[in-house]
Design an enzyme around this catalytic site. Structure first.
Site, PDB file in Angstrom:
ATOM      1  N   ASP A 211       0.828  -1.202   0.000  1.00  0.00           N
ATOM      2  CA  ASP A 211       0.000   0.000   0.000  1.00  0.00           C
ATOM      3  C   ASP A 211       0.871   1.264   0.000  1.00  0.00           C
ATOM      4  O   ASP A 211       1.785   1.389   0.829  1.00  0.00           O
ATOM      5  CB  ASP A 211      -0.851  -0.052   1.278  1.00  0.00           C
ATOM      6  CG  ASP A 211      -1.927   0.999   1.321  1.00  0.00           C
ATOM      7  OD1 ASP A 211      -2.867   0.905   0.529  1.00  0.00           O
ATOM      8  OD2 ASP A 211      -1.834   1.914   2.178  1.00  0.00           O
ATOM      9  N   GLU A 266       1.982  -0.274  -4.840  1.00  0.00           N
ATOM     10  CA  GLU A 266       1.024   0.765  -5.211  1.00  0.00           C
ATOM     11  C   GLU A 266       1.744   2.104  -5.171  1.00  0.00           C
ATOM     12  O   GLU A 266       2.088   2.603  -4.100  1.00  0.00           O
ATOM     13  CB  GLU A 266      -0.162   0.792  -4.244  1.00  0.00           C
ATOM     14  CG  GLU A 266      -1.241   1.726  -4.727  1.00  0.00           C
ATOM     15  CD  GLU A 266      -2.125   2.320  -3.638  1.00  0.00           C
ATOM     16  OE1 GLU A 266      -3.213   2.801  -3.972  1.00  0.00           O
ATOM     17  OE2 GLU A 266      -1.720   2.325  -2.453  1.00  0.00           O
TER      18      GLU A 266
HETATM   19  C1  NOJ Z   1      -4.418   3.054  -0.671  1.00  0.00           C
HETATM   20  C2  NOJ Z   1      -5.549   2.097  -0.458  1.00  0.00           C
HETATM   21  O1  NOJ Z   1      -5.849   1.458  -1.680  1.00  0.00           O
HETATM   22  C3  NOJ Z   1      -6.712   2.909   0.084  1.00  0.00           C
HETATM   23  O2  NOJ Z   1      -7.900   2.167   0.121  1.00  0.00           O
HETATM   24  C4  NOJ Z   1      -6.326   3.430   1.441  1.00  0.00           C
HETATM   25  O3  NOJ Z   1      -7.342   4.294   1.909  1.00  0.00           O
HETATM   26  C5  NOJ Z   1      -5.010   4.188   1.405  1.00  0.00           C
HETATM   27  N1  NOJ Z   1      -4.003   3.567   0.604  1.00  0.00           N
HETATM   28  C6  NOJ Z   1      -4.459   4.331   2.797  1.00  0.00           C
HETATM   29  O4  NOJ Z   1      -4.005   3.085   3.269  1.00  0.00           O
END
Ligand code: NOJ
Length: 523
Positions: A211, A266
């Site tokens: 993430d 990500e």
């Molecule tokens: C990216 C995640 O996909 C999202 O759902 C989340 O709110 C944020 N990162 C914070 O972890």
């Protein structure tokens, strides 16, 4: 568990498995509910794995199921090595992992390295006093002129800092105040978060989706953002060199496990040029999400430019691309493209025939639209409830859910559900299955080169090639039929957005929002 996981690993692969894989994202709250509390869970996922295996994907990525107060529905983790009771327990996880491996499905977990929950024991300890041994596990600073230490904004609105009255200092949170940022400059944090990876790797998982992992390296001075950037949160635009050293350390942990565990990062920076550095020299992330397609209008020129730019930059760097149309953070692509099922079908042909690893978001294979969520039913602080609506499994009133789910249904669940689409050879589900079958059959589609082909305005055409294996793809974006798309002689339609065209000779015609995969006609 060991037997199951080795059973899924081919002895001699043509390329690392994640390059030819298609990954299916499951948002556990919304997938399938086994215990009737209205929230999906791990046993529910296990009970629906045959749907996933029949679809023909290679791996699943599970959004967080760890213990969490759910301020951000699991992206606020309060225990990284346990399952939240709403989703089950560690035994349910082991059963799910074994069941997936038995079906030849790899399993990726969501790993949330940038922040924890404010209820995590590490943060409770850190905030307990300025002299806590864990004080420096998070990012604490004195205020400036009675306000926050700098001008950074949180992704959910407002300053990225919250004052802790008891200790008189501010802590950094790039997301909610309930999600304090970890301090990766502290080697103890690095060790602890590596330990989380090892815990799950030892249990047999095949890798992770990390993430917002570009945010873990922070500029030590925490300097103010300049005008132009100061008005926005950091997520889409922060890139700090020290993250790369941290990524190499993370990669070394995965490499301890024989080289076939994968880290997908990500990195929601919207220019592909900014994604390239995160692959390092083959020693950082294995795959980086490329989200550019999620921000395009339904227009041939926009898609042509985005695909050509990303493919060109990544292949020049020897970096393996990825493609995403939908996930739990954005409106579903069918919704974004105006609700048209035809566009969603054509987009599926594109997604599953580009060079790179495609990521599907559960429900897109049914052509789901976002749910309309009335104000009183909204629960997400980021306004993302619509794309998180539950998956309708069948036409009965509960659609395969034993109790009323936590969010409303997507539109038309009595007709648009997995069972109804399973029985219909021309459903969106059947199209995804045909596309995934075609990928499995064709090394060109899985691993081949990508080359743009000339095609009439309002269309996009390209070729995939690996050795003697060749496929051509043509996609219509316009509202009118188009003629003269690609050469007609010697090609037949292998997959089309509607099955009645498949198997026929290619005639160069595309109907509005139609897409075809062509193979050499050897008859
Ligand atoms: C990216 C995640 O996909 C999202 O759902 C989340 O709110 C944020 N990162 C914070 O972890």
């Amino acid at each position: 568990m060991g037997d199951d996981s080795t059973a899924t690993r081919p002895r001699r692969a043509e390329a690392p498995w994640w390059q030819s894989a298609v990954v299916y994202q499951i948002y556990p709250r919304s997938f399938a509910d086994s215990d009737g509390d209205g929230v999906g869970d791990l046993a529910g996922i296990a009970s629906r794995l045959d749907h996933v295996a029949r679809l023909g994907v290679d791996a699943v990525w599970l959004s967080p199921f760890y213990r969490s107060p759910m301020a951000d529905f699991g992206y606020d983790v309060s225990d990284h090595t346990d399952v939240d009771p709403v989703f089950g327990d560690l035994r349910a996880f082991d059963r799910l992992l074994a069941a997936a491996h038995r079906r030849g499905l790899r399993v990726l977990l969501d790993w949330v390295p940038n922040h924890t929950s404010s209820q995590h024991p590490w943060f409770l300890d850190s905030r307990s006093s300025r002299s806590s041994p864990r004080r420096d596990w998070y990012i604490w600073r004195d205020g400036r002129d009675g306000g926050p230490p700098n001008n950074w904004l949180s992704a959910f609105g407002g300053p990225a800092w919250t004052l802790d009255d008891a200790t008189g200092q501010w802590y950094l949170h790039l997301f909610l105040p309930e999600q304090p940022d970890l301090n990766w400059a502290n080697p103890e944090v690095v060790e602890a978060m590596h330990g989380v990876l090892r815990f799950w790797l030892d249990r047999g998982v095949d890798g992770f989706r990390a993430d917002v992992v570009h945010l873990i390296g922070k500029d030590e001075a925490l300097a103010d953002r300049p005008a132009g950037l100061a008005e926005r949160d950091l997520v889409g635009s922060y890139h700090e060199p020290r993250t790369h050293e941290l990524l190499r350390g993370i990669r070394r942990v995965l490499d301890e496990y024989g080289g076939d565990r994968v880290m997908v990062g990500e990195i929601p920076l919207l220019s592909p040029a900014l994604l390239v550095p995160y692959y390092g020299r083959g020693d950082e992330l294995h795959v980086v999400f490329n989200f550019t397609l999620m921000h395009l209008p339904w227009a041939a020129e926009a898609f042509r430019a985005a695909v050509a730019e990303a493919d060109g930059l990544l292949s020049a760097a020897g970096a393996w691309p990825s493609w995403v149309l939908s996930n739990h953070d954005q409106p579903r692509h069918r919704t974004r493209f105006g609700g048209s099922e035809e566009r969603a079908r054509a987009a599926a042909v594109l997604l599953l025939t580009l060079r790179g690893t495609p990521f599907l978001y559960a429900g897109e294979e049914l052509g789901l639209l976002d749910a309309e969520v009335p104000a009183e039913a909204r629960v997400d602080p980021g306004g993302r409830d619509g794309s998180r609506a539950p998956i309708p499994w069948d036409s009965a009133p509960g659609h395969g859910w034993p109790a009323r789910p936590w969010l409303p249904w997507p539109p038309d669940p009595a007709r648009r559900n997995a069972a109804a689409e399973d029985a219909d050879p021309d459903s969106v589900l059947s199209l995804y299955r045909r596309l995934l079958r075609a990928r499995r059959r064709s090394a060109a589609l899985r691993l081949g080169s990508w080359r743009l082909l000339g095609s009439p305005a309002g269309t996009l055409a390209y070729e995939r090639r690996r050795g003697g294996d060749v496929r051509r793809v043509a996609i219509g974006f316009g509202e009118e039929p188009v003629e003269g798309v690609l050469a007609v002689s010697g090609w037949r339609v292998e997959v089309a957005s509607h099955e009645e065209r498949e198997g026929g000779r290619w005639d160069g015609r595309l109907r509005p929002s139609e897409a075809v995969v062509l193979e050499a006609d050897r008859r």
